[in-house]
Design a protein around this motif. Structure first.
Motif, mmCIF file in Angstrom:
data_model
loop_
_atom_site.group_PDB
_atom_site.id
_atom_site.type_symbol
_atom_site.label_atom_id
_atom_site.label_comp_id
_atom_site.label_asym_id
_atom_site.label_seq_id
_atom_site.Cartn_x
_atom_site.Cartn_y
_atom_site.Cartn_z
ATOM 1 N N SER A 267 17.650 12.863 -8.278
ATOM 2 C CA SER A 267 18.947 12.839 -8.965
ATOM 3 C C SER A 267 20.032 13.183 -7.949
ATOM 4 N N SER B 105 10.500 13.941 -6.162
ATOM 5 C CA SER B 105 10.863 13.875 -7.580
ATOM 6 C C SER B 105 11.002 15.277 -8.168
ATOM 7 N N ASP C 67 22.059 15.898 -2.106
ATOM 8 C CA ASP C 67 20.837 16.316 -2.798
ATOM 9 C C ASP C 67 19.586 15.849 -2.081
ATOM 10 N N GLY D 92 16.296 7.319 -9.936
ATOM 11 C CA GLY D 92 17.220 8.190 -10.651
ATOM 12 C C GLY D 92 18.377 8.752 -9.868
ATOM 13 N N ALA D 93 18.498 8.419 -8.586
ATOM 14 C CA ALA D 93 19.645 8.903 -7.813
ATOM 15 C C ALA D 93 20.937 8.373 -8.422
ATOM 16 N N ASP D 94 21.944 9.232 -8.527
ATOM 17 C CA ASP D 94 23.236 8.807 -9.064
ATOM 18 C C ASP D 94 23.990 7.957 -8.047
#
Length: 334
Positions: free
Chosen positions: A28, A25, A100, A49-51
């Motif tokens: 994203s 964490s 990411d 929260g990963a896009d």
């Protein structure tokens, strides 16, 4: 239906998911789950929260099982059939040149173990298959066609089975009477080669089945190639999170990250000093993360699991010598 409601309907919660999310964490950007399985890590990353999450799996069943829920995530979830050894190419195939984060949950999945027809389990009678991708030579082929010495080497080096030669000899003797085609046939044969199981001990066939599965799927070299691919694909600051269950797999991951987080130098009278270099990863944290007692109580499979997390730097990616990582070398590989 919301993403959250689909998370609640997940078939299972994967091992060390909560510690993994905490360790990487804030989540994203674009992540790749190289062992999609039942989708637990992918869902967890999307909820955190990963896009976008790219789910990669070599087993077609994984995507069949995801058909009733994957569509709810729309373009946030991209599914790609293939081996995580080529994860950088798989990411590029859906339009992402850099990532990411990468997660890898090594070993056989619970859904594969639970299906007798896949041939992974010594507790359920089924065909001797064990192919994650349902292609190439099967466990039946190795057991019935490989030379005795090769079978012994596979059991010893991949499964750390001390009775490897005795078991290999028994297999060759048994197959002379007719092909060994079922999991219970093989499990019973192995069990007869070993002392009676004591309370609390694992099944006598555990190590042998594990070794044969690793050979069938070339798991150790896939892991080495996957770690290299992750280093190539991750952008600076990107996270690599690997969960292992097998002592040899964890050793490979540990040595890869130790080598990649080192600046070199050192040396001694026995070995020349290495050239200084920029490390490709920072260890975050430095040690493996084990499951807590609560998780083990809920999911005993988690007992042997270890999570290792590292953060990518901006140093160039490099190749790796598999032998230096402790990958067992089996002569005349299958």
């Amino acid at each position: 239906m919301t993403d959250a409601s689909h998370q609640e309907k997940a078939p299972h919660i994967p091992v060390l998911l909560r510690p993994l999310i905490r360790a990487v964490s804030p989540v994203s950007g674009v992540w790749l789950d190289g062992t999609f399985g039942a989708g637990g890590y992918a869902r967890g990353l999307l909820e955190a929260g990963a896009d976008v999450v790219i789910g990669v799996d070599r087993d077609p069943l994984a995507f069949e099982m995801a058909e009733d829920w994957a569509g709810a995530y729309g373009d946030r979830l991209r599914l790609v059939a293939g081996n995580f050894a080529d994860l950088d190419a798989h990411a590029a195939s859906v339009g992402f040149a850099s990532l990411d984060g990468v997660t890898l949950d090594l070993g056989v999945s619970s859904m594969q173990l639970d299906m007798a027809e896949r041939g992974f389990s010594f507790l359920r009678d089924g065909p001797l298959d064990m192919r994650m991708g349902r292609e190439g030579p099967s466990a039946e082929d190795i057991v019935n066609d490989a030379p005795e010495a090769l079978i012994a080497d596979i059991l010893f080096h991949y499964g750390e089975e001390r009775a490897a030669r005795r078991i290999a000899k028994a297999i060759v003797s048994e197959r002379a009477k007719g092909r060994i085609t079922s999991t219970l046939h093989l499990a019973t044969l192995i069990e007869g080669c070993l002392p009676r199981k004591k309370p609390g001990q694992s099944h006598p066939a555990t190590r042998s089945f594990q070794a044969i599965r690793i050979a069938v799927n070339d798991e150790f070299m896939s892991l080495v190639r996957g770690l290299e691919a992750a280093e190539r694909a991750l952008k600076p600051g990107g996270k690599l999170a690997v969960v292992s269950f097998h002592s040899i797999e964890d050793r490979v991951v540990k040595r890869f990250l130790a080598e990649r987080s080192s600046r070199g130098g050192g040396g001694s009278r026995h070995a020349p000093a290495e050239a200084l270099r920029d490390p490709g990863f920072d260890l975050t944290p430095k040690k493996a993360i084990p499951p807590d007692p609560e998780e083990i109580e809920v999911n005993p499979r988690a007992r042997s699991a270890k999570l290792r997390v590292a953060t990518r730097t901006d140093a160039p990616a490099r190749g790796v010598d598999a032998a230096s990582l402790g990958v067992p070398q089996v002569e005349g590989g299958w």
